[in-house]
Design an enzyme around this catalytic site. Structure first.
Site, PDB file in Angstrom:
ATOM      1  N   SER A  94       0.827  -1.202   0.000  1.00  0.00           N
ATOM      2  CA  SER A  94       0.000   0.000   0.000  1.00  0.00           C
ATOM      3  C   SER A  94       0.856   1.244   0.000  1.00  0.00           C
ATOM      4  O   SER A  94       2.032   1.226   0.391  1.00  0.00           O
ATOM      5  CB  SER A  94      -0.905   0.014   1.228  1.00  0.00           C
ATOM      6  OG  SER A  94      -0.101   0.246   2.365  1.00  0.00           O
ATOM      7  N   LYS A  95       0.224   2.306  -0.435  1.00  0.00           N
ATOM      8  CA  LYS A  95       0.873   3.609  -0.510  1.00  0.00           C
ATOM      9  C   LYS A  95       1.405   4.056   0.846  1.00  0.00           C
ATOM     10  O   LYS A  95       2.399   4.744   0.927  1.00  0.00           O
ATOM     11  CB  LYS A  95      -0.189   4.623  -0.953  1.00  0.00           C
ATOM     12  CG  LYS A  95       0.084   5.250  -2.301  1.00  0.00           C
ATOM     13  CD  LYS A  95      -0.775   6.458  -2.468  1.00  0.00           C
ATOM     14  CE  LYS A  95      -1.687   6.294  -3.665  1.00  0.00           C
ATOM     15  NZ  LYS A  95      -2.562   7.367  -3.953  1.00  0.00           N
ATOM     16  N   ARG A  96       0.674   3.653   1.895  1.00  0.00           N
ATOM     17  CA  ARG A  96       1.055   4.136   3.222  1.00  0.00           C
ATOM     18  C   ARG A  96       2.467   3.710   3.615  1.00  0.00           C
ATOM     19  O   ARG A  96       3.137   4.373   4.361  1.00  0.00           O
ATOM     20  CB  ARG A  96       0.039   3.661   4.271  1.00  0.00           C
ATOM     21  CG  ARG A  96      -0.906   4.766   4.689  1.00  0.00           C
ATOM     22  CD  ARG A  96      -2.062   4.233   5.474  1.00  0.00           C
ATOM     23  NE  ARG A  96      -2.912   3.405   4.635  1.00  0.00           N
ATOM     24  CZ  ARG A  96      -3.315   2.183   4.943  1.00  0.00           C
ATOM     25  NH1 ARG A  96      -2.931   1.612   6.050  1.00  0.00           N
ATOM     26  NH2 ARG A  96      -4.102   1.520   4.134  1.00  0.00           N
TER      27      ARG A  96
END
Ligand code: GLU
Length: 488
Positions: A263-265
């Site tokens: 994920s981007k996070r």
């Protein structure tokens, strides 16, 4: 009742597609899907299509398609058919094919395989909230499936908006074979009556995807595991239309290092981010190729050409693949050092210019990058090494380094080095290294005690590339001057 949906594509020439929705950037997971499709097509002498799935108008992003194409081209993936190059079964952008989808929806309605649903978004939301409250499976309650002909006619006459849903059988199950996951069976009671046509007249992904895969002659659907739950719906649609479905292959998930879904996070996911950071397309492609596939032995370094020959779906595993950034950096370093000097010099242009090595002096520029290439992870890393080569005196900033230079043994090393250097005719890296060996013999000083003061005197750094290479690049006069400057 259990129906087994079988694909028979053995007689057809291989044709695959990468079918991204233009969300604004190319995700690294998307790059892997595109790559595997591309490799599969090349391996089998087939065709690879780029199809833009843009029927969700609410997610439209300006410039997203151009961005996708630029990233794919940067990675070296060239498509045989697509929105840019055209082809025999275009258009390749779904928003330009809406009439085709509508015709197919009409066919399903006429044959009783789909029905109009007049429920408003508010009604659907209420029903969902109730199901949630009662902790029931959240699915459409199928109330419009039972509407009478008269009822439907009068709602159509008053212009009530509607969607069209597929009529999923009410009992039984469906079975199919996935080339990666093996046998998969799905009970119909977990499949919703999927909306095929939205009230704005646009198809949903599910309908458009199936209609296009069929009409474009796609033989193998290779895509991410997140689409596996949708596959039963898709195969049911093939069954409704009486079409031979393509083979299915669902690729394993990409995971963060803590094994959660990538994920981007937790880091960059857009190909363009990696590009901006100085990753080479060769490295990113090599790295991504090994996220799910393996060659069956311990080889790791592959060019795109080699992958085209080696790739097979049989060697794609089921287990999620961890996106290990350290490994990607390692690949970058390996591919950087494999580049021809002229290409590496181009990548390092900015820093070579800043170091004052004239653009016309290609010989010097290429010699410098050839010497330093194996010490770089990114092209920008060369700046630190180049500063050691800049004209003039070096600066010794740390107190510790200054006292090492003043030590008796270091001073002996410098004097011996200077005497030998004056006599030295050839100033090649090999000659310089042989000369340093002679310094060792004459002074009896060796190892770190020998190299560290010399490196400090020559470059101002404690660590770095091969000392012979550096002294060669600094030149004989420069090297002598720098060592001389440290003699007390
Ligand atoms: N448009 C879908 C996506 O964005 C394509 C999925 C598929 O390959 O069927 O990934």
């Amino acid at each position: 009742m259990c129906i087994t949906i079988e694909s028979d594509m053995t007689q057809q020439p291989v044709k695959v597609r990468f079918a991204p929705s233009p969300t604004g950037y190319l995700h690294v997971g998307g790059l892997r899907t595109a790559l595997y499709n591309y490799l599969f097509a090349r391996k089998h002498g087939g065709i690879v299509v780029l199809r833009i799935e843009d029927t969700d108008r609410s997610r439209y992003v300006e410039g997203a398609v151009e961005n996708l194409i630029t990233s794919l081209e940067w990675a070296g993936l060239h498509f045989d058919e697509g929105p840019k190059q055209g082809g025999p079964v275009g258009p390749y952008t779904q928003s330009e094919r809406t009439a085709l989808y509508r015709d197919h929806v009409t066919q399903l309605l006429d044959e009783g395989k789909a029905y109009r649903c007049f429920c408003t978004p508010e009604e659907l939301e209420d029903a969902r909230a109730r199901q949630q409250e009662e902790r029931r499976e959240q699915a459409y309650d199928r109330r419009c499936r039972a509407l009478s002909e008269d009822d439907i006619r009068s709602r159509l006459q008053t212009g009530t908006p509607y969607t069209v849903r597929m009529k999923v059988p009410l009992g039984g199950q469906l079975q199919f074979h996935d080339l990666i996951r093996g046998e998969v069976s799905v009970h119909y009671d977990v499949i919703d009556d999927q909306v095929l046509l939205k009230s704005d007249g646009f198809p949903t992904y599910h309908l458009a995807n199936v209609v296009d895969d069929h009409h474009m002659g796609i033989t193998h659907v290779i895509r991410g595991e997140e689409w596996l739950p949708s596959t039963a719906k898709h195969l049911l649609l093939y069954e409704f239309f009486g079409w031979n479905p393509p083979e299915m292959a669902h690729l394993p998930l990409l995971l963060n290092e803590d094994r959660s879904k990538l994920s981007k996070r937790q880091g960059d996911v857009a190909v363009e981010d990696y590009r901006e950071k100085g990753f080479l397309p060769e490295a990113l492609v090599n790295f991504v190729a090994l996220l799910g596939w393996n060659p069956g032995d311990d080889r790791e370094m592959f060019t795109l050409k080699e992958l085209e020959e080696e790739f097979s779906l049989e060697r794609v595993g089921k287990a999620g693949a961890v996106f290990d950034l350290e490994k990607l950096r390692w690949f970058n370093a390996q591919h950087l050092r494999n580049l021809p000097a002229s290409q590496l010099a181009d990548l390092c242009t900015r820093w070579l210019d800043e170091a004052g090595i004239a653009p016309e002096d290609t010989e010097k520029r290429e010699a410098v990058v050839a010497a330093l290439g194996s010490y770089l992870t990114f092209p920008a890393d060369i700046a630190a090494h180049l500063s050691a080569l800049a004209e003039g005196q070096v600066e010794i900033s740390s107190e510790e380094a200054r006292s090492l230079l003043a030590e008796e043994e270091s001073q002996q090393v410098f004097l011996s080095f200077l005497a030998l250097a004056e006599e030295q005719e050839d100033w090649t890296a090999t000659e310089i290294k042989a000369m340093i060996k002679r310094v060792q013999k004459e002074t009896g000083v060796k190892g770190k005690q020998l190299f560290m003061p010399l490196r400090l005197a020559l470059t101002g750094e404690e660590h770095g590339p091969d000392l012979g290479l550096l002294a060669n690049l600094i030149g004989k006069t420069g090297s002598i001057a720098r060592v001389q400057a440290q003699v007390r």
